[in-house]
Design a protein around this motif. Structure first.
Motif, PDB file in Angstrom:
ATOM      1  N   VAL A  25     -10.434 -34.383  -5.576  1.00  0.00           N
ATOM      2  CA  VAL A  25     -10.471 -35.848  -5.580  1.00  0.00           C
ATOM      3  C   VAL A  25     -11.875 -36.366  -5.341  1.00  0.00           C
ATOM      4  N   ASN A  26     -12.836 -35.474  -5.320  1.00  0.00           N
ATOM      5  CA  ASN A  26     -14.226 -35.888  -5.190  1.00  0.00           C
ATOM      6  C   ASN A  26     -14.991 -35.546  -6.447  1.00  0.00           C
ATOM      7  N   THR A  27     -14.264 -35.362  -7.546  1.00  0.00           N
ATOM      8  CA  THR A  27     -14.916 -34.946  -8.766  1.00  0.00           C
ATOM      9  C   THR A  27     -15.900 -35.992  -9.252  1.00  0.00           C
ATOM     10  N   GLU A  28     -16.966 -35.530  -9.858  1.00  0.00           N
ATOM     11  CA  GLU A  28     -17.937 -36.463 -10.434  1.00  0.00           C
ATOM     12  C   GLU A  28     -17.986 -36.280 -11.938  1.00  0.00           C
ATOM     13  N   ASP A  29     -16.946 -35.694 -12.474  1.00  0.00           N
ATOM     14  CA  ASP A  29     -16.845 -35.503 -13.915  1.00  0.00           C
ATOM     15  C   ASP A  29     -16.419 -36.826 -14.544  1.00  0.00           C
ATOM     16  N   PRO A  30     -17.276 -37.431 -15.336  1.00  0.00           N
ATOM     17  CA  PRO A  30     -16.935 -38.750 -15.899  1.00  0.00           C
ATOM     18  C   PRO A  30     -15.636 -38.729 -16.696  1.00  0.00           C
ATOM     19  N   ALA A  31     -15.394 -37.620 -17.404  1.00  0.00           N
ATOM     20  CA  ALA A  31     -14.177 -37.575 -18.205  1.00  0.00           C
ATOM     21  C   ALA A  31     -12.947 -37.713 -17.321  1.00  0.00           C
ATOM     22  N   LEU A  32     -12.935 -36.975 -16.207  1.00  0.00           N
ATOM     23  CA  LEU A  32     -11.767 -37.026 -15.336  1.00  0.00           C
ATOM     24  C   LEU A  32     -11.621 -38.385 -14.669  1.00  0.00           C
ATOM     25  N   VAL A  33     -12.744 -38.908 -14.183  1.00  0.00           N
ATOM     26  CA  VAL A  33     -12.667 -40.189 -13.465  1.00  0.00           C
ATOM     27  C   VAL A  33     -12.248 -41.296 -14.422  1.00  0.00           C
ATOM     28  N   ASN A  34     -12.821 -41.289 -15.619  1.00  0.00           N
ATOM     29  CA  ASN A  34     -12.462 -42.362 -16.560  1.00  0.00           C
ATOM     30  C   ASN A  34     -11.014 -42.244 -17.010  1.00  0.00           C
ATOM     31  N   ARG A  35     -10.542 -40.998 -17.119  1.00  0.00           N
ATOM     32  CA  ARG A  35      -9.137 -40.861 -17.494  1.00  0.00           C
ATOM     33  C   ARG A  35      -8.241 -41.366 -16.358  1.00  0.00           C
ATOM     34  N   ALA A  36      -8.661 -41.099 -15.124  1.00  0.00           N
ATOM     35  CA  ALA A  36      -7.901 -41.623 -13.985  1.00  0.00           C
ATOM     36  C   ALA A  36      -7.866 -43.150 -14.031  1.00  0.00           C
TER      37      ALA A  36
ATOM     38  N   GLY B 231      -4.065 -30.046   2.969  1.00  0.00           N
ATOM     39  CA  GLY B 231      -4.301 -31.275   2.244  1.00  0.00           C
ATOM     40  C   GLY B 231      -5.635 -31.309   1.521  1.00  0.00           C
ATOM     41  N   VAL B 232      -5.855 -32.398   0.792  1.00  0.00           N
ATOM     42  CA  VAL B 232      -7.155 -32.649   0.168  1.00  0.00           C
ATOM     43  C   VAL B 232      -7.729 -33.900   0.818  1.00  0.00           C
ATOM     44  N   THR B 233      -9.040 -33.947   0.889  1.00  0.00           N
ATOM     45  CA  THR B 233      -9.662 -35.060   1.587  1.00  0.00           C
ATOM     46  C   THR B 233     -10.653 -35.766   0.689  1.00  0.00           C
ATOM     47  N   ILE B 234     -10.753 -37.043   0.907  1.00  0.00           N
ATOM     48  CA  ILE B 234     -11.766 -37.828   0.206  1.00  0.00           C
ATOM     49  C   ILE B 234     -13.075 -37.689   0.956  1.00  0.00           C
ATOM     50  N   ASP B 235     -14.059 -37.093   0.294  1.00  0.00           N
ATOM     51  CA  ASP B 235     -15.346 -36.849   0.940  1.00  0.00           C
ATOM     52  C   ASP B 235     -16.440 -37.701   0.290  1.00  0.00           C
ATOM     53  N   ALA B 236     -17.639 -37.525   0.801  1.00  0.00           N
ATOM     54  CA  ALA B 236     -18.764 -38.312   0.297  1.00  0.00           C
ATOM     55  C   ALA B 236     -19.155 -37.849  -1.103  1.00  0.00           C
ATOM     56  N   LEU B 237     -19.742 -38.762  -1.850  1.00  0.00           N
ATOM     57  CA  LEU B 237     -20.195 -38.443  -3.200  1.00  0.00           C
ATOM     58  C   LEU B 237     -21.694 -38.601  -3.286  1.00  0.00           C
ATOM     59  N   THR B 238     -22.261 -38.066  -4.367  1.00  0.00           N
ATOM     60  CA  THR B 238     -23.679 -38.338  -4.605  1.00  0.00           C
ATOM     61  C   THR B 238     -23.815 -39.786  -5.071  1.00  0.00           C
ATOM     62  N   THR B 239     -25.049 -40.231  -5.167  1.00  0.00           N
ATOM     63  CA  THR B 239     -25.281 -41.604  -5.596  1.00  0.00           C
ATOM     64  C   THR B 239     -24.692 -41.853  -6.982  1.00  0.00           C
ATOM     65  N   GLU B 240     -24.901 -40.903  -7.879  1.00  0.00           N
ATOM     66  CA  GLU B 240     -24.375 -41.084  -9.228  1.00  0.00           C
ATOM     67  C   GLU B 240     -22.857 -41.081  -9.201  1.00  0.00           C
TER      68      GLU B 240
ATOM     69  N   GLN C  61     -20.965 -42.040  -6.754  1.00  0.00           N
ATOM     70  CA  GLN C  61     -20.490 -43.316  -6.228  1.00  0.00           C
ATOM     71  C   GLN C  61     -20.498 -44.381  -7.318  1.00  0.00           C
ATOM     72  N   ALA C  62     -21.580 -44.411  -8.087  1.00  0.00           N
ATOM     73  CA  ALA C  62     -21.655 -45.409  -9.152  1.00  0.00           C
ATOM     74  C   ALA C  62     -20.550 -45.183 -10.168  1.00  0.00           C
ATOM     75  N   LEU C  63     -20.296 -43.913 -10.485  1.00  0.00           N
ATOM     76  CA  LEU C  63     -19.246 -43.601 -11.455  1.00  0.00           C
ATOM     77  C   LEU C  63     -17.895 -44.125 -10.984  1.00  0.00           C
ATOM     78  N   TRP C  64     -17.549 -43.817  -9.736  1.00  0.00           N
ATOM     79  CA  TRP C  64     -16.262 -44.237  -9.208  1.00  0.00           C
ATOM     80  C   TRP C  64     -16.186 -45.762  -9.088  1.00  0.00           C
ATOM     81  N   GLN C  65     -17.292 -46.361  -8.637  1.00  0.00           N
ATOM     82  CA  GLN C  65     -17.296 -47.819  -8.476  1.00  0.00           C
ATOM     83  C   GLN C  65     -17.080 -48.499  -9.824  1.00  0.00           C
TER      84      GLN C  65
END
Lengths: 299, 421, 294
Positions: free
Chosen positions: B247-258, B397-406, B408-412
């Motif tokens: 749940v901390n993936t920074e893969d744009p494909a996965l995040v955008n599909r989500a 469980g899985v935890t929501i952890d910190a992301l890199t700057t990029e 964060q921007a992707l998720w935001q």
């Protein structure tokens, strides 16, 4: 002779205040939009010197305004809501302003008071009033069911565009009626009488004399509510909790109060402001041209 | 966002006559060790594939635990000092600590305590980085810690003052995000799941092959469906629904599909986005909602008169449930560091943790708290027992952890697209 | 057919359709608010179903009523505090600006005029954002009451200018010129002639600023520092959709409305009393207030 600085000195404190707290903040938005972020906390680092401006954020924001992308969808929706709401306000507000200006005599005082009362009631309280009515078990549903119009309670507060538009109309129409009334009140009666004397029917008098004369007032009053409405986000937030009806103001609010990308928010604010400035310029150009035409025709 | 990011105040969620907290003694069962302990093994980071966060601190993940660095200009206080006179300045989420517990601390240590609250993390960071704040104790979250350390906002702890740390679950005494508890102590643990009205919704999440689909199958409940107003939580749920555990993936494909999956909810059910699950589900204005476990533990309090708590349901997966923990830290500029340490130690006491829970609904990760006892003694209704977080849950469980700057921007951006409708 | 049309559209006669529309509009505009006020006296917790009359939400309920809920009281206090400070600063600044702008003959007048007009057409969110950024990043002003006051004054000034300027234009310079001819210095003419003539307009602008401040939401919210600096509109915004919101919220809003209406009513009567012998007024105070000169 009064010294030349006597009168301007009265204006000085106010002018300085506005420069420091209106003009400079505007520049601050620009400086943030074209600035950078600190790497650790993502706090915006404004670029005060125009030479330091970088446009990457703005470019990526503008990219999202292309048709089909995020900001495009929201902008089109916002335009639609504002256009429909202002049209609704005019449809409701013009007859009322007209009646007040031209006809109500004995009741004019009372009507003016009733007209002004919504100004003293907070916008949000007026929205709160509607929320109470629009609940599933609220008066609106119960009345409609009683009248047989609907058979099941309707979820008015469940993200319906119609609810948001009606709420916008309800919220902004008082701000339209008052200036409109002020303008219509000033139209000289004798001009209308002249129209009648020359043989025009009442309806023709209205369409060919009254309406054109009030055109400037209509435009001014519309501008007075259109511009703030473009930045409205709280109406949508309280009437509908759904992204389905979000406006551009909601997006700006999201980036500022709910995120770490204030630079993106600042870019959005600039885009909105430029758009509104264009609207405003068009309005000014139209009125200047109109008054120039009137001057010409009078000569 | 965080369960506490809501403007209304919470009330005590358990007001039952005669429910004296003191009946639960501190000598209760220690939870049996559970599986998944491999995750808490102290493997060092530094292997390739570890993402770097700001300030050169690697981003902590369960499989890459991180020992936060100590800086020469940010040292812990010396041992054996006397406590200052106070007043102790707490900087906490709104309504996240039992006022009675605070009063107890004031009495025991003869000091004044003053609480300043914040509504969201950005507000907290803004205040703390503005240089004008003067707080001692700060409540923080997993995704903020590395930034706080890199930015030297918090000071390392001196465990000499924290005797009660041994009360905490072993894996959280040495958590992956702050090995050896250098800067933080845990405060609460909670899960994110799905809450629903058992009397209004025909199929429960467990009746679906993919329980998360209850949200995507909700067109008959249009307008009565909600997700949490949190950029990470809602998108993470969309990822988990697809079986993606990172749940901390920074893969744009996965995040955008989500994001696209989430946006489907807008057209399916006109989904609402808020953090009112704890009041809307009991009130019946929402039938299905993504929810935090602590919220639903306290939800019976908000039911109308005569409505039984059995109408409330809370589901989360047994394995790979999204679990979170909150922690307390001491700010670097704290004027009362010894007192602050004393306070942290106080909150780690078994009794105080339990008292706090009865007001909060959120479980502290203390060994003495037996989840089964919580149900049997009536703290939590039986049908809401899934709101309890066990050690094993946390381990699996899985935890929501910190992301890199990029990242964060992707998720935001994905979140903003979803919120644009 | 023609007779029916004429019956409808006669501009000199009694236009029944327009009149009906107007009264319907007034009802539509005001009745929902009256109903909300009514529900603040609801005996139950519902804001939509009437369950009997009670004053519990005002002072009865020991926890949630406006009188007992610390958050509600704090919101009321903060709203009034901000309104008072806003009036204190905005009116003098605005009056000065209005006088200066009307009499200014030089080059600076036009840009200052535009500067004054811009806040009127700027969306509040733009102002809120810009003020937030400049306070945090440039001026180093902490968010909270001070920041909120600064923000509110900024948009209130323009309204004061409009009200006062309208009055100034209708007064004209003759009275001061007469005083000058009789030997008064500019300052004395200002003090003894202009100020009393302006008093009604200044008073009106106090009331307008009060109402603007009480109702303001966006700028106040953006510059707030959390719950101690919450105002009533912010409280309403945060709780309007909440499932546990009780009619206490209606009660809080009602208190605010009553306070505002009392202030406005008082001001109106004082205005009429002050303007009764003023030259240049039509004696119909309502007309004065509604004759906006932008």
């Amino acid at each position: 002779m009064t010294r030349r600085w006597f009168w301007p000195s009265f204006a000085l404190p106010g002018a300085v205040w506005l420069v420091l707290l209106f003009l400079v903040p505007t520049y601050a938005v620009v400086a943030v939009a074209f600035g950078t972020v600190d790497p650790i906390f993502q706090n915006p680092v404004p670029a005060w010197n125009p030479l330091d401006w970088q446009f990457d954020t703005m470019r990526s924001v503008l990219a999202e305004f292309e048709p089909g992308h995020t900001f495009w969808i929201v902008s089109v929706r916002t335009l639609a809501y504002v256009a429909l709401s202002v049209a609704g306000c005019l449809l409701i507000g013009y007859p009322v302003a007209y009646y007040l200006a031209r006809h109500a005599r004995r009741t004019k005082g009372i009507l003016l008071v009733l007209l002004i009362v919504p100004f003293w009631v907070s916008y949000l309280m007026r929205m709160l009033a509607w929320i109470g009515l629009l609940f599933p078990d609220g008066l609106v549903n119960r009345t409609l069911i009683h009248l047989g119009v609907i058979s099941q309670p309707v979820g008015w507060l469940d993200g319906r565009p119609s609810s948001v538009i009606l709420a916008l109309i309800y919220g902004y129409v008082p701000y339209l009626i008052l200036p409109l009334y002020a303008v219509l009140d000033r139209i000289d009666r004798s001009v209308l009488e002249a129209g009648r004397d020359l043989g025009a029917s009442p309806i023709r008098t209205f369409f060919h004399v009254t309406l054109p004369l009030s055109r400037n007032g209509i435009l001014a009053a519309s501008v007075l509510i259109t511009l703030p409405m473009f930045g409205d986000y709280y109406t949508n937030d309280v009437i509908s909790g759904s992204p389905h009806t979000s406006m551009i103001g909601n997006q700006i609010n999201l980036y500022f109060q709910g995120g770490t990308q204030k630079t993106v928010g600042a870019c959005l604010v600039i885009v909105l402001s430029v758009f509104l400035a264009l609207l405003m310029s068009y309005y000014l150009w139209v009125t200047v041209r109109a008054s120039a035409e009137t001057k010409e025709s009078l000569l | 966002m965080h369960p506490r990011e809501r403007p209304t105040t919470r009330r005590q969620f358990l007001i039952r006559a005669g429910m004296v907290v003191g009946t639960l003694s501190g000598a209760d069962l220690i939870l049996s060790a559970c599986g998944g302990s491999a995750k808490s093994a102290a493997t060092t980071s530094g292997t390739s594939g570890v993402l770097m966060g700001p300030g050169g601190i690697p981003l902590a993940r369960r499989e890459h635990p991180v020992t936060l660095p100590l800086y020469a200009d940010n040292e812990a206080i010396a041992s054996g000092l006397d406590a200052e006179k106070g007043p102790l300045q707490l900087f906490n989420w709104a309504a996240y600590i039992n006022p009675a517990t605070v009063k107890k601390f004031e009495k025991e240590h003869n000091v004044q305590v003053s609480i300043t609250t914040f509504e969201n993390e950005d507000e907290a960071i803004a205040k703390l980085t503005s240089g004008k704040a003067s707080f001692d104790v700060w409540w923080t979250t997993v995704d903020l810690i590395s930034r706080a350390v890199a930015g030297k906002l918090i000071q390392p702890l001196n465990h000499g003052y924290l005797a009660n740390l041994k009360n905490v679950w072993p894996e959280l005494q040495n958590p992956y995000y702050d090995q050896h508890s250098r800067y933080t102590v845990p405060y609460t643990v909670y899960t994110t799941g799905i809450a629903w009205r058992t009397d209004k919704v025909k199929k429960a999440p467990a009746d679906y092959a993919n329980p998360y689909d209850i949200l995507w199958d909700s067109h008959q409940y249009a307008g009565k469906v909600a997700v949490l107003d949190d950029p990470r939580e809602a998108l993470a749920m969309a990822l988990l629904r697809r079986g993606i555990l990172d749940v901390n993936t920074e893969d744009p494909a996965l995040v955008n599909r989500a994001q696209k999956d989430l946006s489907q909810l807008t057209s399916i059910a006109n989904v609402k986005v808020n953090t009112n699950d704890y009041t809307d589900i009991p009130a019946g204005s929402t039938y299905i909602s993504q929810a935090w476990s602590g919220d639903m533990a306290g939800a019976p309090e908000y039911l109308a008169k005569g409505v039984k708590p059995t109408v409330l349901g809370y589901w989360r997966p047994d394995v790979h449930s999204e679990t979170q923990s909150d922690m307390i830290a001491i700010l670097r500029g704290a004027k009362h560091p010894v007192l602050a340490h004393t306070f942290l130690n106080f909150m780690l006491d078994n009794q105080n943790g339990l008292e706090n829970f009865t007001w909060n609904g959120y479980i502290p990760p203390l060994n003495s708290i037996d989840p089964d006892k919580l149900v049997s003694q009536g703290y939590i209704p039986a049908n809401l027992s899934s709101t309890v977080v066990r050690q094993s849950d946390f381990a699996k469980g899985v935890t929501i952890d910190a992301l890199t700057t990029e990242g964060q921007a992707l998720w935001q951006n994905a979140w903003s697209t979803f919120k644009a409708g | 057919m023609r007779r029916v049309r004429d019956w409808f559209a006669n501009p000199w006669g009694r236009p029944r359709a327009l009149g009906t529309i107007t009264w319907l509009y007034m009802a539509w505009s005001i009745v929902p608010v009256l109903i909300a006020i009514l529900f603040s006296f609801n005996d139950g917790r519902s804001r939509s179903v009437w369950q009997g009359f009670s004053t519990r939400w005002y002072w009865g309920d020991p926890n949630l009523s406006v009188f007992h809920d610390p958050a509600a009281k704090s919101a009321l206090e903060q709203s009034l505090r901000l309104a008072g400070l806003d009036m204190l600063f905005a009116v003098p600044l605005g009056v000065g600006l209005a006088i200066g702008l009307t009499r200014w003959r030089g080059y600076g007048a036009k840009p200052v005029n535009y500067l004054m007009l811009f806040p009127l057409v700027t969306p509040e969110i733009v102002m809120g954002v810009s003020l937030l950024l400049v306070f945090v990043l440039l001026y180093g002003i902490a968010l909270g009451t001070e920041a909120q006051v600064l923000g509110q004054v900024t948009f209130s000034i323009s309204y004061v200018v409009i009200i006062v300027r309208g009055r100034l234009l209708s007064i004209g310079p003759e009275y001061e010129e007469a005083a000058r001819d009789l030997g008064a210095s500019p300052l004395a003419a200002f003090r003894l002639v202009l100020v009393p003539l302006l008093a009604p307009a200044v008073f009106a602008s106090f009331i307008v600023v009060f109402a603007l401040s009480i109702d303001d939401f966006v700028v106040t919210d953006y510059l707030s520092a959390g719950s101690p600096t919450q105002t009533v509109p912010i409280a309403i915004y945060s709780n309007a959709r909440g499932g546990t919101t009780t009619p206490a919220l209606n009660a809080l809003a009602t208190v605010m409305v009553v306070v505002t209406l009392l202030a406005v009513g008082l001001a109106y009567f004082v205005y009429r009393w002050a303007a009764r012998s003023q030259p240049g007024t039509s004696g119909r105070a309502l007309n004065e207030i509604t004759a906006l000169e932008v």
